[in-house]
Motif scaffolding. Sequence first.
Motif, PDB file in Angstrom:
ATOM      1  N   GLN A   1       1.772  40.771 -30.288  1.00  0.00           N
ATOM      2  CA  GLN A   1       0.703  40.050 -29.591  1.00  0.00           C
ATOM      3  C   GLN A   1      -0.147  39.268 -30.594  1.00  0.00           C
ATOM      4  N   ALA A   2      -0.472  39.888 -31.721  1.00  0.00           N
ATOM      5  CA  ALA A   2      -1.258  39.202 -32.752  1.00  0.00           C
ATOM      6  C   ALA A   2      -0.487  38.016 -33.318  1.00  0.00           C
ATOM      7  N   ILE A   3       0.821  38.180 -33.505  1.00  0.00           N
ATOM      8  CA  ILE A   3       1.651  37.071 -33.984  1.00  0.00           C
ATOM      9  C   ILE A   3       1.646  35.942 -32.962  1.00  0.00           C
ATOM     10  N   ASP A   4       1.824  36.275 -31.696  1.00  0.00           N
ATOM     11  CA  ASP A   4       1.850  35.257 -30.642  1.00  0.00           C
ATOM     12  C   ASP A   4       0.528  34.500 -30.553  1.00  0.00           C
ATOM     13  N   GLU A   5      -0.580  35.219 -30.711  1.00  0.00           N
ATOM     14  CA  GLU A   5      -1.898  34.597 -30.566  1.00  0.00           C
ATOM     15  C   GLU A   5      -2.339  33.838 -31.815  1.00  0.00           C
ATOM     16  N   HIS A   6      -1.981  34.364 -32.997  1.00  0.00           N
ATOM     17  CA  HIS A   6      -2.550  33.816 -34.235  1.00  0.00           C
ATOM     18  C   HIS A   6      -1.521  33.350 -35.260  1.00  0.00           C
ATOM     19  N   GLY A   7      -0.322  33.847 -35.197  1.00  0.00           N
ATOM     20  CA  GLY A   7       0.704  33.493 -36.167  1.00  0.00           C
ATOM     21  C   GLY A   7       0.880  34.554 -37.242  1.00  0.00           C
ATOM     22  N   GLU A   8       2.015  34.480 -37.915  1.00  0.00           N
ATOM     23  CA  GLU A   8       2.357  35.483 -38.931  1.00  0.00           C
ATOM     24  C   GLU A   8       1.399  35.464 -40.110  1.00  0.00           C
ATOM     25  N   ASP A   9       0.985  34.277 -40.554  1.00  0.00           N
ATOM     26  CA  ASP A   9       0.075  34.197 -41.701  1.00  0.00           C
ATOM     27  C   ASP A   9      -1.245  34.889 -41.410  1.00  0.00           C
TER      28      ASP A   9
END
Length: 89
Positions: free
Chosen positions: A18-26
């Motif tokens: 969810q964090a990746i989807d919302e904000h990206g891997e970086d």
Amino acid sequence: MTETLSDEYPEAAPYIQQAIDEHGEDWVLEHYYEQLYLLGRVMEMPEKDELPFYDPDEHDTMTEEERVEMYQAWAEYRENLRTGTKPDE
């Protein structure tokens, strides 16, 4: 999210995804200890260097000592908020 991470950390994987989807891997790598790793109090969380997109040549990770120091500072901060005092009062 890799199957391995989902298999090893079934509770944590959805939060990380969810964090990746919302904000990206970086963003996840930059804010991992402050935003996600804290979930380790209620579920098993991977270390930052276990994330499939972590690159040791590009990213850094905290030592155990640095994490302890950070969490102690947060505990002190929360206690100051709870008691309404300022540090060193």
